[in-house]
Design an enzyme around this catalytic site. Structure first.
Site, short mmCIF file in Angstrom:
data_model
loop_
_atom_site.label_atom_id
_atom_site.label_comp_id
_atom_site.label_asym_id
_atom_site.label_seq_id
_atom_site.Cartn_x
_atom_site.Cartn_y
_atom_site.Cartn_z
CG ASN A 19 42.91 40.76 48.89
OD1 ASN A 19 42.81 39.82 49.78
ND2 ASN A 19 41.90 41.82 48.88
CE LYS A 59 38.85 40.83 47.94
NZ LYS A 59 37.79 41.55 47.60
CG HIS A 106 40.54 45.21 51.52
ND1 HIS A 106 39.13 45.12 51.31
CD2 HIS A 106 41.10 45.12 50.14
CE1 HIS A 106 38.77 44.77 49.98
NE2 HIS A 106 39.83 44.57 49.37
CD GLU A 108 36.41 42.77 50.56
OE1 GLU A 108 37.36 41.98 51.11
OE2 GLU A 108 36.06 42.87 49.50
CD GLU A 164 41.68 47.06 46.54
OE1 GLU A 164 42.01 46.56 45.47
OE2 GLU A 164 41.33 46.73 47.65
N GLY A 168 34.82 43.75 43.24
CA GLY A 168 33.89 42.54 43.18
C GLY A 168 32.63 42.94 42.24
CB SER A 227 36.37 44.77 38.77
OG SER A 227 35.23 44.55 39.65
P1 PGA Z 1 38.38 42.57 42.99
O1 PGA Z 1 38.79 42.47 44.41
O2 PGA Z 1 39.36 42.33 42.17
O3 PGA Z 1 37.67 41.05 43.32
O4 PGA Z 1 37.56 43.37 42.55
C1 PGA Z 1 40.04 43.44 44.45
C2 PGA Z 1 40.25 43.77 46.21
O5 PGA Z 1 39.28 43.74 47.03
O6 PGA Z 1 41.48 43.70 46.45
#
Ligand code: PGA
Length: 252
Positions: free
Chosen positions: A9, A11, A98, A100, A170, A176, A215
């Site tokens: 992903n 982003k 997601h 976000e 998630e 993140g 992460s």
């Molecule tokens: P990350 O993001 O691996 O940077 O924690 C995962 C995601 O948001 O899909």
């Protein structure tokens, strides 16, 4: 019975040129895999990179994915992209819901369900994301929150399409932040989600892949993948570099 899926992903990262460079490098690394069919790999790229990546990935086992979709097929929806357009651009998957998008763009589970249905209708496999916040976990409400999210986010999805679905757990506090859920914590939630999926869709739900995300790094993927209900990963930060993403694909 479930082929693992490792999805990047990206982003809001990478121009079309950068995406092409990454795609070429990853495709060439994947040629060294003894059995490339043992794991499915996808890249969820920004819309602007999809067409360029489509050509690069066409002769590779890497699937193309988008990060969002609108729920209508067409119309006066300035700035939006339909599931049919994503199919046209070569996508097999699309990430919906997601965290976000849920938190920064106020996407409620009802909207997520509409997006998942539109994706399925157009022949795309939606990767439906769910996850609890830190206060929700700390107050012992994780499974209640996820139970409601999975019910509402899959509302109206027909059982005969269920096998196309992918679910991604998630935890928001792990995205993140460098704080991965332990394999045991993730497994507890995945088993719970699997049970809900089976209740909802019956036996075919045993074929639905449930990914973990938050992460993931090359050194944490192996422990996660050893769990019976973890069928892959949705990888953000560590997917931006081909070497680290490839290490994750190999579960190193
Ligand atoms: P990350 O993001 O691996 O940077 O924690 C995962 C995601 O948001 O899909």
């Amino acid at each position: 019975m479930r082929t693992p899926l490792i999805a990047a992903n990206w982003k809001m990262h990478k121009t079309a040129d950068e995406a092409v460079q990454f795609g070429e490098e990853l495709a060439s690394r994947m040629q060294s895999l003894e059995d490339a069919s043992a794991v499915e790999v996808a890249i969820a790229a920004p819309f602007t990179a999809l067409w360029a990546l489509r050509d690069v990935l066409a002769h590779s086992p890497i699937a193309l994915a988008a990060q969002n979709v609108h729920f209508e097929a067409e119309g006066a929806f300035t700035g939006e992209i339909s599931a049919g357009m994503l199919r046209d651009a070569g996508c097999r998957y699309v990430v919906v819901g997601h965290s976000e998008r849920r938190t920064l763009f106020a996407e409620a589970s009802e909207i997520v369900a509409r997006k998942a249905r539109a994706a399925l209708q157009a022949g795309l496999a939606p990767i439906v994301c769910l996850g609890e916040s830190l206060p929700e976990r700390e107050s012992g409400r994780t499974l209640d929150v996820l139970g409601a999210q999975i019910r509402l986010s899959l509302d109206g999805v027909e059982a005969d399409r269920a096998e196309q679905l992918v679910v991604a757990y998630e935890p928001i506090w792990a995205i993140g932040t460098g704080h991965t859920a332990t394999p045991e914590m993730a497994q507890e939630v995945h088993a719970f989600l699997r049970e809900r999926l089976i209740k909802r869709f019956g036996e075919p739900a045993r074929g639905i892949r449930i990914l973990y995300g938050g992460s993931i790094k090359p050194d944490s993927i192996r422990g996660l993948m050893a769990q019976p209900d973890i069928d892959g990963g949705l990888v953000g930060g560590a997917s931006l570099d081909p070497a680290s993403f490839f290490a994750i694909i190999r579960f190193e």
